[in-house]
Write a protein that holds these residues in place. Sequence first.
Motif, PDB file in Angstrom:
ATOM      1  N   ASN A  96       7.639  23.757  -5.118  1.00 41.87           N
ATOM      2  CA  ASN A  96       8.633  23.135  -3.961  1.00 41.87           C
ATOM      3  C   ASN A  96       7.874  22.635  -2.349  1.00 41.87           C
ATOM      4  OD1 ASN A  96       8.431  25.808  -3.360  1.00 41.87           O
ATOM      5  ND2 ASN A  96       9.899  25.831  -2.054  1.00 41.87           N
ATOM      6  N   ASN A  97       6.559  23.519  -3.338  1.00 42.80           N
ATOM      7  CA  ASN A  97       5.810  23.164  -2.002  1.00 42.80           C
ATOM      8  C   ASN A  97       4.807  21.733  -2.500  1.00 42.80           C
ATOM      9  OD1 ASN A  97       6.077  25.191  -0.145  1.00 42.80           O
ATOM     10  ND2 ASN A  97       4.670  26.373  -1.067  1.00 42.80           N
ATOM     11  N   GLN A  98       4.459  21.966  -3.930  1.00 49.38           N
ATOM     12  CA  GLN A  98       4.410  20.448  -3.948  1.00 49.38           C
ATOM     13  C   GLN A  98       5.354  19.446  -3.604  1.00 49.38           C
ATOM     14  OE1 GLN A  98       2.519  19.990  -8.120  1.00 49.38           O
ATOM     15  NE2 GLN A  98       2.088  22.851  -7.958  1.00 49.38           N
ATOM     16  N   GLN A  99       6.262  20.060  -4.271  1.00 48.18           N
ATOM     17  CA  GLN A  99       7.132  18.484  -3.322  1.00 48.18           C
ATOM     18  C   GLN A  99       6.975  18.379  -1.686  1.00 48.18           C
ATOM     19  OE1 GLN A  99      11.154  19.937  -4.350  1.00 48.18           O
ATOM     20  NE2 GLN A  99      10.926  19.137  -7.033  1.00 48.18           N
ATOM     21  N   ILE A 100       6.878  19.315  -0.990  1.00 49.61           N
ATOM     22  CA  ILE A 100       6.606  19.550   0.472  1.00 49.61           C
ATOM     23  C   ILE A 100       5.796  18.226   1.003  1.00 49.61           C
ATOM     24  CG2 ILE A 100       6.579  20.395   3.171  1.00 49.61           C
ATOM     25  CD1 ILE A 100       8.330  22.302   1.378  1.00 49.61           C
ATOM     26  N   LEU A 101       4.323  18.640  -0.092  1.00 50.91           N
ATOM     27  CA  LEU A 101       3.214  18.239   0.375  1.00 50.91           C
ATOM     28  C   LEU A 101       3.575  16.996  -0.426  1.00 50.91           C
ATOM     29  CD1 LEU A 101       0.117  17.979   0.646  1.00 50.91           C
ATOM     30  CD2 LEU A 101      -0.168  18.741  -1.931  1.00 50.91           C
ATOM     31  N   MET A 102       3.824  16.194  -1.651  1.00 48.77           N
ATOM     32  CA  MET A 102       3.988  14.325  -2.249  1.00 48.77           C
ATOM     33  C   MET A 102       5.051  14.036  -0.852  1.00 48.77           C
ATOM     34  SD  MET A 102       5.923  13.231  -5.438  1.00 48.77           S
ATOM     35  CE  MET A 102       7.472  13.509  -4.270  1.00 48.77           C
ATOM     36  N   TYR A 120       1.249  -1.201  -0.009  1.00 45.28           N
ATOM     37  CA  TYR A 120       0.242  -0.200   0.087  1.00 45.28           C
ATOM     38  C   TYR A 120       0.694   0.936  -0.093  1.00 45.28           C
ATOM     39  CZ  TYR A 120      -3.052   3.931   1.474  1.00 45.28           C
ATOM     40  OH  TYR A 120      -3.481   5.042   1.631  1.00 45.28           O
ATOM     41  N   ILE A 121       2.131   1.276   0.760  1.00 48.52           N
ATOM     42  CA  ILE A 121       2.350   2.475   0.766  1.00 48.52           C
ATOM     43  C   ILE A 121       3.567   2.671  -0.499  1.00 48.52           C
ATOM     44  CG2 ILE A 121       4.741   3.522   1.517  1.00 48.52           C
ATOM     45  CD1 ILE A 121       4.395   1.895   4.464  1.00 48.52           C
ATOM     46  N   ILE A 122       4.061   1.730  -1.321  1.00 48.32           N
ATOM     47  CA  ILE A 122       4.480   1.235  -2.685  1.00 48.32           C
ATOM     48  C   ILE A 122       3.177   1.981  -3.283  1.00 48.32           C
ATOM     49  CG2 ILE A 122       5.320   0.320  -4.682  1.00 48.32           C
ATOM     50  CD1 ILE A 122       6.572  -1.412  -2.436  1.00 48.32           C
ATOM     51  N   ALA A 123       2.292   1.342  -3.302  1.00 40.28           N
ATOM     52  CA  ALA A 123       1.279   2.086  -4.099  1.00 40.28           C
ATOM     53  C   ALA A 123       0.630   4.120  -4.345  1.00 40.28           C
ATOM     54  CB  ALA A 123       0.165   1.583  -4.193  1.00 40.28           C
ATOM     55  N   SER A 124       0.922   3.864  -3.282  1.00 36.42           N
ATOM     56  CA  SER A 124       0.554   5.216  -2.483  1.00 36.42           C
ATOM     57  C   SER A 124       0.933   6.789  -2.951  1.00 36.42           C
ATOM     58  CB  SER A 124       0.109   5.004  -1.061  1.00 36.42           C
ATOM     59  OG  SER A 124      -1.134   4.483  -0.722  1.00 36.42           O
ATOM     60  N   ALA A 125       3.014   5.890  -3.092  1.00 38.36           N
ATOM     61  CA  ALA A 125       3.719   6.818  -2.724  1.00 38.36           C
ATOM     62  C   ALA A 125       4.088   7.441  -4.439  1.00 38.36           C
ATOM     63  CB  ALA A 125       4.610   6.090  -2.189  1.00 38.36           C
ATOM     64  N   PHE A 126       3.981   5.913  -5.069  1.00 42.09           N
ATOM     65  CA  PHE A 126       3.681   6.064  -6.645  1.00 42.09           C
ATOM     66  C   PHE A 126       2.884   7.361  -7.394  1.00 42.09           C
ATOM     67  CE2 PHE A 126       3.581   4.054 -11.258  1.00 42.09           C
ATOM     68  CZ  PHE A 126       5.055   4.612 -11.285  1.00 42.09           C
TER      69      PHE A 126
END
Length: 432
Positions: free
Chosen positions: A398-404, A240-246
Amino acid sequence: MFLDERVNSQTNKIFSKAILYATIISTLYLMVKTYVFGLSFAGSISELFIIITGIGIVVLDISKFKTSDYDERIEEKRMEFYNKASVTFLGMSLLGFALAIPIYLLKMNETPPINILFINLELLGFIYFSYQFKKNRIYFNYSFIENETGYYKSVLKNILKLTFLTSMVYGFALFISLIIFMTKTSMIAIVISVIISFIISLLSLSLYYFLISWMERMTYKSLLNGSKRLGSQLIIGGLYIIASAFSFYITYLIRTIDHSYTINIGQRISYLINMSNWTTQTAQLLLVMLLSNILLQFKQKVKGVGIIIFSMMMTTIISLLTVNIGYLDMFNDTKNFEMLHLITTYISLIFYIVSSVGFLILTVFFIKNKMSKIRILIPIIGFVIYIFNLGVKDLFDNNQQILMILSVVYSCIYVFSLVKIVNDETVLFKDH
């Protein structure tokens, strides 16, 4: 242990409701599609196959088994009926989709992809079965879950049966396509499309079934051996973590795509959206498996899980029903389209709030069962990140990267809080 009257009764209810719900959803989808694009038998063949088959099964069920002298013998016959009916329903659904492929390729109208309904019904079906079977403490492979040596052999047999069914359906569809469209110049494209659809359908159904069977066996063995925790939860959680991260990463790519670079930008966005949908659906299924397993870890009723599952299913259904609405002429106007997007965003927010309430109730249940009170922060943090996600699209990269990164970290915390749950001693088989 498992093959008893209760299992027969509950299994009948699960399968009958699944077919009824699928028929209702398909009918609503067809009604919306007809309103937007007009009535077309050829363009609605996939939906019609599902609806007609579903209605036929429901009518047969009522006429054959709804009697005043309802006993265990009739219950067993009804279970045999639904074992065959579920296979028939799946086969006819696949056949309707397969026959629609050449029609869709030849028309090439501006309509949503023909596999939208089937894919969403497939997802909803797996979610529904995962939750309902665990809710009633029934294993999906209950008839052979206790087999020590032949379990995976039985799973393989079922996959081979599925392969045979799928091959027969797509083989028939290919045969019909060759007869009807023999003189068409796009015949080769039609054949290739049918074959590719066959491979994708078989792989998706087989892999989902094998994953469920594998995790189900691990869960059963953990409880049988008196394990402190469920080993299956660790694997499901990791996937689930892998799928969510992707999925989060693809969302980031979509939001940060350079629109000034116009070469193949439409194709790129379409590809990313399709990948996002697939990874999101996979993550949803894994999350449902993760949450549903919790129902087996406690003797008493686990509160909150049903609300979360309901919210996920309703979000999927509404998304499915509204996919055709965007094709109305009125939404060619930018303001109207933005209004539609705003409405769907608010609907998603409403169901996320419902899901958050469910997770909060589940967390309170955990705390009442002597787990850490710090858990109460997890649903609150998740809701804050979701709200931040709604307003972040106009911020800098950069804020979107932080959100990700925050979303991935939260997924890890969320999963860890579920994986570390200790089995209640009363559900361990060795203590019975």
